[in-house]
Design a protein around this motif. Structure first.
Motif, mmCIF file in Angstrom:
data_model
loop_
_atom_site.group_PDB
_atom_site.id
_atom_site.type_symbol
_atom_site.label_atom_id
_atom_site.label_comp_id
_atom_site.label_asym_id
_atom_site.label_seq_id
_atom_site.Cartn_x
_atom_site.Cartn_y
_atom_site.Cartn_z
ATOM 1 N N PHE A 237 4.925 0.560 0.245
ATOM 2 C CA PHE A 237 5.550 -0.309 1.234
ATOM 3 C C PHE A 237 4.807 -1.636 1.233
ATOM 4 O O PHE A 237 3.627 -1.698 0.882
ATOM 5 C CB PHE A 237 5.459 0.282 2.652
ATOM 6 C CG PHE A 237 6.419 1.405 2.927
ATOM 7 C CD1 PHE A 237 7.593 1.172 3.631
ATOM 8 C CD2 PHE A 237 6.139 2.686 2.498
ATOM 9 C CE1 PHE A 237 8.477 2.203 3.898
ATOM 10 C CE2 PHE A 237 7.015 3.719 2.761
ATOM 11 C CZ PHE A 237 8.188 3.483 3.463
ATOM 12 N N ARG A 238 5.493 -2.669 1.668
ATOM 13 C CA ARG A 238 4.844 -3.952 1.927
ATOM 14 C C ARG A 238 4.938 -4.247 3.406
ATOM 15 O O ARG A 238 6.013 -4.167 4.000
ATOM 16 C CB ARG A 238 5.492 -5.093 1.144
ATOM 17 C CG ARG A 238 4.749 -6.418 1.376
ATOM 18 C CD ARG A 238 5.354 -7.583 0.626
ATOM 19 N NE ARG A 238 4.484 -8.759 0.788
ATOM 20 C CZ ARG A 238 3.562 -9.152 -0.061
ATOM 21 N NH1 ARG A 238 3.412 -8.494 -1.195
ATOM 22 N NH2 ARG A 238 2.796 -10.203 0.171
ATOM 23 N N VAL B 221 6.898 -15.860 18.103
ATOM 24 C CA VAL B 221 6.119 -14.702 18.544
ATOM 25 C C VAL B 221 5.851 -13.830 17.318
ATOM 26 O O VAL B 221 6.793 -13.362 16.657
ATOM 27 C CB VAL B 221 6.862 -13.878 19.619
ATOM 28 C CG1 VAL B 221 6.030 -12.654 20.024
ATOM 29 C CG2 VAL B 221 7.161 -14.747 20.833
ATOM 30 N N LEU B 222 4.589 -13.617 16.999
ATOM 31 C CA LEU B 222 4.215 -12.863 15.807
ATOM 32 C C LEU B 222 4.848 -11.479 15.813
ATOM 33 O O LEU B 222 4.834 -10.784 16.836
ATOM 34 C CB LEU B 222 2.697 -12.737 15.728
ATOM 35 C CG LEU B 222 2.143 -12.089 14.448
ATOM 36 C CD1 LEU B 222 2.307 -13.033 13.267
ATOM 37 C CD2 LEU B 222 0.678 -11.729 14.637
ATOM 38 N N CYS B 223 5.406 -11.078 14.664
ATOM 39 C CA CYS B 223 6.033 -9.755 14.559
ATOM 40 C C CYS B 223 5.676 -9.136 13.213
ATOM 41 O O CYS B 223 5.105 -9.785 12.329
ATOM 42 C CB CYS B 223 7.550 -9.855 14.720
ATOM 43 S SG CYS B 223 8.387 -10.716 13.366
ATOM 44 N N THR B 224 6.036 -7.869 13.048
ATOM 45 C CA THR B 224 5.774 -7.167 11.800
ATOM 46 C C THR B 224 6.887 -6.175 11.515
ATOM 47 O O THR B 224 7.521 -5.646 12.427
ATOM 48 C CB THR B 224 4.417 -6.437 11.854
ATOM 49 O OG1 THR B 224 4.138 -5.840 10.581
ATOM 50 C CG2 THR B 224 4.417 -5.343 12.909
ATOM 51 N N PHE B 225 7.146 -5.940 10.222
ATOM 52 C CA PHE B 225 8.060 -4.879 9.792
ATOM 53 C C PHE B 225 7.688 -4.483 8.373
ATOM 54 O O PHE B 225 6.827 -5.114 7.741
ATOM 55 C CB PHE B 225 9.529 -5.308 9.904
ATOM 56 C CG PHE B 225 9.902 -6.565 9.163
ATOM 57 C CD1 PHE B 225 10.397 -6.519 7.866
ATOM 58 C CD2 PHE B 225 9.772 -7.811 9.778
ATOM 59 C CE1 PHE B 225 10.743 -7.680 7.188
ATOM 60 C CE2 PHE B 225 10.132 -8.984 9.103
ATOM 61 C CZ PHE B 225 10.614 -8.913 7.803
ATOM 62 N N LEU B 226 8.323 -3.448 7.844
ATOM 63 C CA LEU B 226 7.975 -2.899 6.544
ATOM 64 C C LEU B 226 9.114 -3.063 5.548
ATOM 65 O O LEU B 226 10.289 -3.015 5.914
ATOM 66 C CB LEU B 226 7.629 -1.406 6.666
ATOM 67 C CG LEU B 226 6.424 -1.040 7.533
ATOM 68 C CD1 LEU B 226 6.338 0.476 7.684
ATOM 69 C CD2 LEU B 226 5.139 -1.582 6.928
ATOM 70 N N ARG C 114 0.832 -1.195 0.000
ATOM 71 C CA ARG C 114 0.000 0.000 0.000
ATOM 72 C C ARG C 114 0.871 1.250 0.000
ATOM 73 O O ARG C 114 2.003 1.212 0.483
ATOM 74 C CB ARG C 114 -0.904 0.032 1.239
ATOM 75 C CG ARG C 114 -1.861 -1.129 1.358
ATOM 76 C CD ARG C 114 -2.820 -0.952 2.511
ATOM 77 N NE ARG C 114 -2.179 -1.096 3.808
ATOM 78 C CZ ARG C 114 -2.801 -0.952 4.977
ATOM 79 N NH1 ARG C 114 -4.084 -0.650 4.997
ATOM 80 N NH2 ARG C 114 -2.160 -1.119 6.113
ATOM 81 N N PRO C 115 0.341 2.362 -0.499
ATOM 82 C CA PRO C 115 1.074 3.620 -0.355
ATOM 83 C C PRO C 115 0.976 4.104 1.093
ATOM 84 O O PRO C 115 -0.104 4.096 1.685
ATOM 85 C CB PRO C 115 0.336 4.568 -1.310
ATOM 86 C CG PRO C 115 -1.060 4.028 -1.370
ATOM 87 C CD PRO C 115 -0.928 2.528 -1.245
ATOM 88 N N LEU C 116 2.099 4.498 1.652
ATOM 89 C CA LEU C 116 2.128 4.999 3.025
ATOM 90 C C LEU C 116 2.814 6.360 3.049
ATOM 91 O O LEU C 116 3.759 6.610 2.292
ATOM 92 C CB LEU C 116 2.889 4.046 3.958
ATOM 93 C CG LEU C 116 2.435 2.589 4.037
ATOM 94 C CD1 LEU C 116 3.306 1.839 5.039
ATOM 95 C CD2 LEU C 116 0.968 2.482 4.406
ATOM 96 N N THR C 117 2.340 7.217 3.917
ATOM 97 C CA THR C 117 3.028 8.462 4.216
ATOM 98 C C THR C 117 3.570 8.343 5.630
ATOM 99 O O THR C 117 2.808 8.235 6.595
ATOM 100 C CB THR C 117 2.075 9.667 4.098
ATOM 101 O OG1 THR C 117 1.723 9.840 2.718
ATOM 102 C CG2 THR C 117 2.728 10.939 4.620
ATOM 103 N N VAL D 234 1.387 1.668 12.832
ATOM 104 C CA VAL D 234 2.199 2.619 12.065
ATOM 105 C C VAL D 234 1.765 2.619 10.602
ATOM 106 O O VAL D 234 1.574 3.670 9.988
ATOM 107 C CB VAL D 234 3.697 2.266 12.184
ATOM 108 C CG1 VAL D 234 4.530 3.081 11.200
ATOM 109 C CG2 VAL D 234 4.185 2.529 13.601
ATOM 110 N N ALA D 235 1.581 1.434 10.035
ATOM 111 C CA ALA D 235 1.177 1.334 8.636
ATOM 112 C C ALA D 235 -0.246 1.850 8.427
ATOM 113 O O ALA D 235 -0.534 2.515 7.422
ATOM 114 C CB ALA D 235 1.293 -0.110 8.163
ATOM 115 N N GLU D 236 -1.142 1.525 9.352
ATOM 116 C CA GLU D 236 -2.522 1.991 9.205
ATOM 117 C C GLU D 236 -2.582 3.513 9.226
ATOM 118 O O GLU D 236 -3.282 4.136 8.419
ATOM 119 C CB GLU D 236 -3.396 1.415 10.326
ATOM 120 C CG GLU D 236 -3.564 -0.095 10.281
ATOM 121 C CD GLU D 236 -4.135 -0.597 8.977
ATOM 122 O OE1 GLU D 236 -5.060 0.039 8.437
ATOM 123 O OE2 GLU D 236 -3.641 -1.622 8.485
#
Length: 270
Positions: A87-88, A120-125, A74-77, A234-236
């Motif tokens: 970004f993905r 442990v579930l994690c996230t990054f961009l 999605r496009p992120l600012t 952060v992404a939302e």
């Protein structure tokens, strides 16, 4: 908090109340678990950056969330640097992680509070060239599915009325069958020297990895779990700013200056 356990009861994954947010620092060549300023100079000198490196290479079970009207790209600012840039979002269950030390990949000690937390579930961009490398990995799989549908259209059309529905449904199988690996790679090509993530995938090699894939599939196919636990704040926030064209305030200080506003990342961009 939610704990998902495999059918055998031998393997479990934690979905924490607060999703573990990691940060891709292409200027530092590592995934870290702390937000740093845009300039890493002081963090380098104090040793703080090295302390918070969780991985420069990792094996992951990737989650493709089944959230309504959601796309992982999605496009992120974000902050003053990225405005409407693609970004993905990566949601993952870490299997193993390594850091680069004396030109070799080694595991951090289990007692280290800044190691990559397995199960442990994690996230990054991802962005720029790292995003391109990810696309390069999965595109051949999508092309193969596209060609398969064309060759078997009479047989498949009853269950999948369109090519899009078939490719979308079957593409998810790669996430439930393969272990993904990222590795930071250094290059001097391009405008300036930089790091980026290269990607690959492989078959599971033991029962634990197979059970983690089983759990990953159960998570990704549960819309309720995905809508509650697989959300990167952060992404939302960045997505809402991007589609509303609002002026952004810094939301991820760790990210570096990117491309011009509303432009797509080029292959040579880190």
């Amino acid at each position: 908090m939610k704990i998902i356990t495999s059918e055998t009861g031998k393997t479990s994954v934690l979905l924490p109340t607060q999703l573990t947010q990691l940060y891709t620092r292409l200027d530092g060549g590592a995934i870290v678990n702390k937000q740093f300023d845009a300039d890493l100079g002081e963090a380098y000198r104090s040793g703080e950056f090295d302390k918070h490196i969780v991985a420069t290479k990792a094996d992951l079970v990737l989650i493709n969330p089944s959230r309504p009207n959601y796309s992982p790209v999605r496009p992120l600012t974000l902050g003053d640097f990225y405005k409407g840039e693609l970004f993905r979002e990566i949601f993952a269950i870490p299997v193993s992680g390594w850091i680069l030390k004396d030109k070799q990949f080694v595991e951090k000690p289990r007692r280290d509070p800044n190691r990559l937390e397995e199960n442990v579930l994690c996230t990054f961009l991802l962005r720029g060239r790292s995003l391109d490398e990810y696309a390069k990995m999965v595109t051949p799989f999508e092309v193969s599915l596209f060609q398969e549908y064309i060759a078997r259209v009479k047989e498949l059309k009853a269950d999948y009325p369109s090519i899009e529905s078939y490719v979308a449904a079957k593409a998810n199988t790669i996430y439930s069958e393969k272990i993904f690996t990222f590795e930071f790679t250094y290059t001097t090509k391009g405008v300036k020297a930089h790091w980026y993530l290269t990607w690959s995938y492989r078959d599971p090699i033991n029962d634990t990895e197979k059970e983690l894939l089983e759990i990953g599939h159960s998570i990704s196919t549960d819309p309720e779990i995905c809508s509650y636990y697989l959300v990167n704040p952060v992404a939302e926030k960045g997505y809402l700013k991007a589609i509303s064209n609002e002026a952004a305030t810094p939301s991820v200080p760790g990210l570096r200056p990117g491309l011009a506003a509303n432009s797509l990342p080029a292959t040579t961009t880190k």
